[in-house]
Design a protein around this motif. Structure first.
Motif, mmCIF file in Angstrom:
data_model
loop_
_atom_site.group_PDB
_atom_site.id
_atom_site.type_symbol
_atom_site.label_atom_id
_atom_site.label_comp_id
_atom_site.label_asym_id
_atom_site.label_seq_id
_atom_site.Cartn_x
_atom_site.Cartn_y
_atom_site.Cartn_z
ATOM 1 N N VAL A 11 0.836 -1.204 0.000
ATOM 2 C CA VAL A 11 0.000 0.000 0.000
ATOM 3 C C VAL A 11 0.875 1.259 0.000
ATOM 4 N N LEU A 127 14.508 -7.519 -0.658
ATOM 5 C CA LEU A 127 15.643 -6.824 -0.040
ATOM 6 C C LEU A 127 16.366 -7.763 0.916
ATOM 7 N N CYS A 155 8.967 0.412 2.765
ATOM 8 C CA CYS A 155 7.501 0.236 2.856
ATOM 9 C C CYS A 155 7.262 -1.262 2.913
ATOM 10 N N ASP A 156 8.094 -1.960 3.683
ATOM 11 C CA ASP A 156 8.162 -3.420 3.605
ATOM 12 C C ASP A 156 7.375 -4.119 4.701
ATOM 13 N N GLY A 157 6.362 -3.445 5.232
ATOM 14 C CA GLY A 157 5.366 -4.129 6.058
ATOM 15 C C GLY A 157 5.851 -4.495 7.453
ATOM 16 N N PRO A 161 12.571 -5.589 7.028
ATOM 17 C CA PRO A 161 14.030 -5.596 7.226
ATOM 18 C C PRO A 161 14.590 -4.184 7.317
ATOM 19 N N GLY A 290 4.510 3.247 7.201
ATOM 20 C CA GLY A 290 3.449 2.234 7.170
ATOM 21 C C GLY A 290 3.630 1.208 8.281
HETATM 22 C C1 LIG Z 1 -5.819 -9.942 8.612
HETATM 23 C C2 LIG Z 1 -5.588 -8.481 8.414
HETATM 24 C C3 LIG Z 1 -6.661 -7.647 8.180
HETATM 25 C C4 LIG Z 1 -6.458 -6.291 8.002
HETATM 26 N N1 LIG Z 1 -7.532 -5.494 7.783
HETATM 27 C C5 LIG Z 1 -7.347 -4.171 7.602
HETATM 28 C C6 LIG Z 1 -8.447 -3.314 7.341
HETATM 29 O O1 LIG Z 1 -9.609 -3.732 7.300
HETATM 30 N N2 LIG Z 1 -8.191 -2.000 7.117
HETATM 31 C C7 LIG Z 1 -6.921 -1.502 7.154
HETATM 32 O O2 LIG Z 1 -6.751 -0.309 6.920
HETATM 33 N N3 LIG Z 1 -5.878 -2.285 7.413
HETATM 34 C C8 LIG Z 1 -6.051 -3.598 7.629
HETATM 35 N N4 LIG Z 1 -4.987 -4.389 7.901
HETATM 36 C C9 LIG Z 1 -3.655 -3.762 8.016
HETATM 37 C C10 LIG Z 1 -3.118 -3.411 6.623
HETATM 38 O O3 LIG Z 1 -3.037 -4.587 5.878
HETATM 39 C C11 LIG Z 1 -1.762 -2.769 6.724
HETATM 40 O O4 LIG Z 1 -1.784 -1.756 7.702
HETATM 41 C C12 LIG Z 1 -1.316 -2.175 5.398
HETATM 42 O O5 LIG Z 1 -1.282 -3.149 4.398
HETATM 43 C C13 LIG Z 1 0.049 -1.517 5.564
HETATM 44 O O6 LIG Z 1 0.570 -1.142 4.322
HETATM 45 P P1 LIG Z 1 2.135 -1.229 4.066
HETATM 46 O O7 LIG Z 1 2.346 -0.765 2.673
HETATM 47 O O8 LIG Z 1 2.846 -0.573 5.180
HETATM 48 O O9 LIG Z 1 2.479 -2.768 4.192
HETATM 49 P P2 LIG Z 1 1.985 -3.967 3.262
HETATM 50 O O10 LIG Z 1 0.703 -3.666 2.620
HETATM 51 O O11 LIG Z 1 2.095 -5.181 4.112
HETATM 52 O O12 LIG Z 1 3.070 -4.025 2.118
HETATM 53 C C14 LIG Z 1 4.399 -4.441 2.395
HETATM 54 C C15 LIG Z 1 4.976 -4.982 1.106
HETATM 55 O O13 LIG Z 1 6.386 -5.148 1.273
HETATM 56 C C16 LIG Z 1 6.755 -6.374 0.677
HETATM 57 N N5 LIG Z 1 7.993 -6.815 1.312
HETATM 58 C C17 LIG Z 1 8.149 -7.373 2.550
HETATM 59 N N6 LIG Z 1 9.446 -7.661 2.772
HETATM 60 C C18 LIG Z 1 10.128 -7.271 1.660
HETATM 61 C C19 LIG Z 1 11.492 -7.310 1.271
HETATM 62 N N7 LIG Z 1 12.446 -7.831 2.080
HETATM 63 N N8 LIG Z 1 11.846 -6.816 0.062
HETATM 64 C C20 LIG Z 1 10.899 -6.301 -0.782
HETATM 65 N N9 LIG Z 1 9.575 -6.245 -0.466
HETATM 66 C C21 LIG Z 1 9.197 -6.723 0.739
HETATM 67 C C22 LIG Z 1 5.562 -7.296 0.949
HETATM 68 O O14 LIG Z 1 5.536 -8.387 0.056
HETATM 69 C C23 LIG Z 1 4.395 -6.351 0.753
HETATM 70 O O15 LIG Z 1 3.916 -6.326 -0.573
HETATM 71 C C24 LIG Z 1 -5.143 -5.751 8.088
HETATM 72 C C25 LIG Z 1 -4.059 -6.592 8.302
HETATM 73 C C26 LIG Z 1 -4.277 -7.942 8.476
HETATM 74 C C27 LIG Z 1 -3.092 -8.841 8.733
#
Ligand SMILES: Cc1cc2nc3c(=O)[nH]c(=O)nc-3n(C[C@H](O)[C@H](O)[C@H](O)COP(=O)(O)OP(=O)(O)OC[C@H]3O[C@@H](n4cnc5c(N)ncnc54)[C@H](O)[C@@H]3O)c2cc1C
Length: 399
Positions: A11, A127, A155-157, A161, A290
């Protein structure tokens, strides 16, 4: 033109790429997954504030086109008694309520926009390690390739790392004690639930569902369980999960057992983790945003929206501050209080989901919740969570 390496194409990654490109940066996104997954991550609530960020990107209408508008959440007890309705958005403004979408739809709306903007998006780029020099930063990937830029944005969740590179002593995500298991179903005769998601405080677990106009049911359950390793969660078959959930929810009111009986396709099972306070969000040429720095449980439906907010704020800071160090510091100052407030708020909601085995406690909860929820539709105390609008223009430097 300065170059940003963006790690993670969920995201926050594509969103920050789009905003930074507007600010005159060369950007490239690196995603660990090999390809998009049309089922992965089930569905999620995109809150009013996240929709506002998508509006700024010109993507709101596209997202909503395949969404279920959900300005209301209806709560019921394990005996089917209606406990109350709460707003899922600013109270008194259902037209600005939140929307539930398939996660991959949100991901693909963002990714299509990066494609259209000519932003490079590399799959299969996991990464491995980060290397800094005086003049730049290099991302080394597991497959032996690498890329160099002026800054690196993690932005790796939740398992980030990048967070660990910024601070090797950074806290690990804390397991909340709940799983989120869900999928899709179709129950003959079950009416659509326009504008509403239903939540049931079941006898032995919390259950949520909505029914789209075409009859597709989006459902999830939150069983309380000891922590299970992610790979072990994935390894369990859909039948194993369904059998367990059918037993857990057998005594719950219509349509909960029926939804579980008709569930089709894959089942997603995720541990729910949170990061309430990560002391350091940036170091040298590297910053994270994030879930990487403030993962929140899904109870408030705000994690993705916070990630979208982070994206616009970080890009604004990099646009407006004289250098990346001051931009990263300003970003953290602006975002930390809000992110930590939302994580705490979501945790407080989540406590209600934990099941109590005491019938007395259930009786008290079911008697008290309607009193708490009675004024919820007019209660504006949470409106600031949803009405946090961050303009892209320079005229509002403090926001
Ligand atoms: C079961 C569940 C239900 C949820 N429901 C909701 C909801 O209803 N509403 C809401 O707002 N939020 C919800 N969330 C939370 C939401 O999913 C996250 O807050 C949101 O996705 C965060 O965005 P992000 O981009 O930070 O991380 P993510 O969307 O997790 O994206 C991280 C990306 O980084 C990639 N990545 C990881 N490690 C590496 C690496 N080493 N190298 C390269 N890429 C990598 C991953 O593959 C992923 O695509 C929920 C979460 C869960 C687990």
């Amino acid at each position: 033109m300065p170059k940003a390496l963006i790690i993670g194409g969920g995201v926050a990654g594509p969103a920050v790429a789009l905003f930074l490109q507007r600010a005159g940066w060369d950007v490239e996104v690196f995603e660990a997954r090999a390809a998009p997954d049309s089922f992965g991550g089930l569905f999620l609530n995109v809150a009013t504030n996240g929709l506002a960020v998508l509006e700024t990107l010109g993507l709101r209408n596209r997202l909503v086109a395949d969404g279920h508008l959900c300005p209301y959440m209806e709560m019921r007890s394990g005996r089917g008694r209606r406990l109350g309705i709460v707003p899922n958005g600013p109270a008194g403004a259902p037209e600005r309520g939140s929307v539930v979408v398939r996660r991959e739809w949100l991901n693909s709306v963002l990714r299509d926009a990066t494609d259209a903007a000519g932003i490079r998006f590399t799959w299969n780029a996991r990464l491995d390690r980060i290397e800094e020099s005086g003049t730049g930063v290099t991302a080394h990937f597991v497959d032996g390739t690498s890329a160099t830029g002026d800054i690196l944005i993690g932005c790796d969740g939740v398992g980030s790392p990048t967070r660990r590179w910024i601070d090797p002593a950074a806290p690990e995500p804390a397991y909340t004690g709940l799983l989120s298991i869900g999928g899709f179903a179709r129950v003959d005769g079950l009416a659509p639930t326009p504008l509403t998601q239903h939540m049931v405080f079941g006898a032995r677990g919390f259950f949520g569902y909505l029914v789209r106009d075409d009859g597709t049911v989006y459902w999830f359950a939150n069983p309380a369980k000891p922590e299970i390793d992610r790979d072990a969660l994935r390894a369990l078959s859909p039948d194993t999960w369904l059998n367990e959930l059918r037993a857990l929810h057998a005594d719950d009111p219509y349509p909960v057992p029926q939804i579980l009986d008709t569930a089709t396709g894959p089942i997603g099972a995720y541990g729910i983790y949170e990061l309430a306070h990560v002391p350091h969000w940036h170091r040298e040429r590297v910053v994270a945003l994030g879930d990487a720095v403030h993962a929140t449980s899904p109870s408030a439906g705000q994690g993705a929206s916070l990630a979208l907010e982070d994206a616009i704020v970080l890009a604004r800071c990099l646009r407006d501050e004289p250098d990346h160090e001051s931009a990263f510091a300003r970003f953290e100052d602006l975002r930390r209080p809000r992110a930590e407030e939302v994580v705490a708020y979501s945790r407080a909601i989540g406590r209600h989901k934990s099941v109590t085995s005491s019938r007395f406690a259930v009786m008290i909860r079911d008697a008290l919740l309607p009193l708490f929820l009675r004024g919820a539709m007019r209660d504006t105390r949470n409106n600031h969570l949803y009405e946090h609008v961050i303009p892209w223009e320079r005229s509002h430097p403090g926001s």
